[in-house]
Design an enzyme around this catalytic site. Structure first.
Site, PDB file in Angstrom:
ATOM      1  N   ARG A  82       0.804  -1.226   0.000  1.00 57.71           N
ATOM      2  CA  ARG A  82       0.000   0.000   0.000  1.00 57.71           C
ATOM      3  C   ARG A  82       0.835   1.274   0.000  1.00 57.71           C
ATOM      4  O   ARG A  82       0.628   2.183  -0.805  1.00 57.71           O
ATOM      5  CB  ARG A  82      -0.940   0.015   1.218  1.00 57.71           C
ATOM      6  CG  ARG A  82      -2.133  -0.893   1.084  1.00 57.71           C
ATOM      7  CD  ARG A  82      -2.491  -1.479   2.434  1.00 57.71           C
ATOM      8  NE  ARG A  82      -1.494  -2.477   2.775  1.00 57.71           N
ATOM      9  CZ  ARG A  82      -1.617  -3.784   2.505  1.00 57.71           C
ATOM     10  NH1 ARG A  82      -2.732  -4.220   2.012  1.00 57.71           N
ATOM     11  NH2 ARG A  82      -0.641  -4.645   2.768  1.00 57.71           N
ATOM     12  N   LYS A 110      25.309  -5.811  -0.752  1.00 62.16           N
ATOM     13  CA  LYS A 110      26.774  -6.025  -0.807  1.00 62.16           C
ATOM     14  C   LYS A 110      27.450  -5.453   0.431  1.00 62.16           C
ATOM     15  O   LYS A 110      28.677  -5.386   0.496  1.00 62.16           O
ATOM     16  CB  LYS A 110      27.353  -5.358  -2.058  1.00 62.16           C
ATOM     17  CG  LYS A 110      26.781  -5.869  -3.357  1.00 62.16           C
ATOM     18  CD  LYS A 110      27.366  -5.081  -4.523  1.00 62.16           C
ATOM     19  CE  LYS A 110      26.628  -5.365  -5.815  1.00 62.16           C
ATOM     20  NZ  LYS A 110      26.932  -4.360  -6.845  1.00 62.16           N
ATOM     21  N   ARG A 132      11.297   3.641   3.922  1.00 59.69           N
ATOM     22  CA  ARG A 132      10.805   2.610   4.850  1.00 59.69           C
ATOM     23  C   ARG A 132      12.004   1.765   5.267  1.00 59.69           C
ATOM     24  O   ARG A 132      12.788   1.327   4.415  1.00 59.69           O
ATOM     25  CB  ARG A 132       9.739   1.724   4.218  1.00 59.69           C
ATOM     26  CG  ARG A 132       9.439   0.504   5.099  1.00 59.69           C
ATOM     27  CD  ARG A 132       8.203  -0.245   4.704  1.00 59.69           C
ATOM     28  NE  ARG A 132       7.003   0.511   5.009  1.00 59.69           N
ATOM     29  CZ  ARG A 132       5.774   0.002   4.990  1.00 59.69           C
ATOM     30  NH1 ARG A 132       5.604  -1.273   4.688  1.00 59.69           N
ATOM     31  NH2 ARG A 132       4.736   0.748   5.263  1.00 59.69           N
ATOM     32  N   HIS A 160       4.656   5.479  11.810  1.00 58.19           N
ATOM     33  CA  HIS A 160       4.206   5.374  10.419  1.00 58.19           C
ATOM     34  C   HIS A 160       3.260   6.562  10.220  1.00 58.19           C
ATOM     35  O   HIS A 160       2.047   6.421  10.144  1.00 58.19           O
ATOM     36  CB  HIS A 160       3.479   4.037  10.226  1.00 58.19           C
ATOM     37  CG  HIS A 160       3.238   3.652   8.787  1.00 58.19           C
ATOM     38  ND1 HIS A 160       3.410   4.517   7.723  1.00 58.19           N
ATOM     39  CD2 HIS A 160       2.805   2.482   8.245  1.00 58.19           C
ATOM     40  CE1 HIS A 160       3.105   3.892   6.604  1.00 58.19           C
ATOM     41  NE2 HIS A 160       2.744   2.651   6.887  1.00 58.19           N
TER      42      HIS A 160
HETATM   43  N1   CP Z   1      -0.330  -0.073   5.869  1.00 60.18           N
HETATM   44  C1   CP Z   1       0.875  -0.378   5.347  1.00 60.18           C
HETATM   45  O1   CP Z   1       1.905   0.214   5.723  1.00 60.18           O
HETATM   46  O2   CP Z   1       0.841  -1.326   4.379  1.00 60.18           O
HETATM   47  P1   CP Z   1       2.113  -1.773   3.506  1.00 60.18           P
HETATM   48  O3   CP Z   1       3.069  -2.468   4.449  1.00 60.18           O
HETATM   49  O4   CP Z   1       1.569  -2.671   2.442  1.00 60.18           O
HETATM   50  O5   CP Z   1       2.742  -0.527   2.953  1.00 60.18           O
END
Ligand code: CP
Length: 336
Positions: A82, A110, A132, A160
């Site tokens: 997502r 590496k 991320r 998040h």
């Molecule tokens: N909600 C969410 O972070 O989903 P993904 O891990 O698919 O990005």
């Protein structure tokens, strides 16, 4: 958040769809590392700007030139469906040049360090980095060493922020407000960055937050955080305006936090019987990915109260708003 005076000067941000003026863009040239660093006014600015972005996303031609000439690099060191997809769609809708780098196809395999990887990418002059990473604090670290703006797309068990913003947008869209609503957040509280960002955001915006999970998955200190904490799903869901289910994060668990998945579902899973305790217009939410039959039954996930796919759709508008505001808005032309 880093302020960088070399970053672009913005024009006024988009107006909300009700025509009311949006305050000055205080997010220009900053990073978005966590909800912890955002004020109520900045959260409201993002949610209001996302309204205008959602209107753009509903047009037959969904592309506007707001980020033309800007380069956004999506750096995903952890799996995502997502978040990565919606950032990429948001960037393309705003006409940015986008680049996707996955850990598995980068020189990280590496042995290159995170700092070296990012310094090398920065040598190619990106404007924004969407990151991320499995390590909590990695985005704070990058925000200190990077010239480009850093957007946290989920760092370990820390935050998040864009997920919490899209969750808030979805609740506000349906209920018209956040303040005073009872929001129950149930599941694996211990390992959840979604919980930490939502807890910060919802309490800042005046919601009545209830947290529910097995005692082994409730972090120490949450009981003192001023929110309600319980291991009774029935108590958490009673009269709730929104119920947010959290995924059991087996990949972050080293030990047995509960006897079995079947027992977990029996005690903590969201079922139709439990949903009946909530308000008649309750919103059932889940950030995804879902473990059907573990934290939520399929008939609830796909049922009439579920806004789970609305959350995904709203993720594009909210991420468009964040990209737009952090990059300073359109310098020479209106967003529409
Ligand atoms: N909600 C969410 O972070 O989903 P993904 O891990 O698919 O990005």
């Amino acid at each position: 958040m880093n302020a960088d005076t070399t970053r672009p000067t913005p024009a006024a941000p988009a107006s909300p769809s009700d025509g009311s003026p949006i305050p000055a863009n205080r997010l220009r040239g900053k990073d978005l590392v966590g909800i912890a660093e955002l004020s109520v006014e900045e959260i409201t600015l993002i949610l209001d700007t996302a309204l205008a972005m959602k209107e753009i996303s509903s047009r037959p031609i969904k592309k506007v030139p707001a980020l033309r000439g800007k380069t956004v690099v999506n750096l995903f060191f952890e799996a995502s469906t997502r978040t990565r997809t919606s950032f990429e769609i948001a960037e393309k809708r705003l006409s940015a040049d986008t680049l996707n780098i996955a850990a598995s196809t980068s020189s990280v395999v590496k042995g290159e360090t995170l700092a070296d990887t990012v310094h090398n990418i920065e040598a190619m002059s990106p404007d924004l980095l969407v990151v991320r990473h499995s390590s909590s604090g990695s985005c704070h670290f990058l925000s200190r060493i990077c010239r480009a703006g850093v957007i946290n797309a989920g760092d370990g068990m820390h935050e998040h922020p864009t997920q919490a913003l899209l969750d808030a947008f979805t609740i506000r869209e349906r209920k018209g407000r956040l303040a005073g609503l009872k929001v129950a957040i149930c599941g694996d509280l211990l390992h959840s960055r979604v919980l930490r960002s939502n807890l910060l955001l919802l309490t800042k915006m005046g919601a009545d937050v209830w947290l529910c999970g097995p005692p082994t998955l409730i972090p120490a200190g949450f009981a003192q955080s001023g929110v309600h904490v319980t291991s009774s799903v029935d108590e958490a869901v009673e009269g709730a305006d929104a119920v947010m289910m959290l995924r059991i994060q087996l990949e972050r668990m080293l030990g047995g936090f509960f006897p079995s998945l079947r027992e977990y579902f029996n005690v903590f899973g969201m079922t139709q019987d439990r949903v009946r305790r909530a308000k008649p217009d309750v919103l059932i939410m889940h950030p995804g990915p879902m473990n059907r039959g573990v934290e939520i039954s399929s008939d609830v996930a796909d049922g009439p109260y579920s806004v789970i796919l609305d959350q995904v759709a709203n993720g594009v508008a909210v991420r468009m708003a964040i990209l737009y505001l952090l990059s300073g808005g359109a310098e020479h032309e209106a967003v529409a």
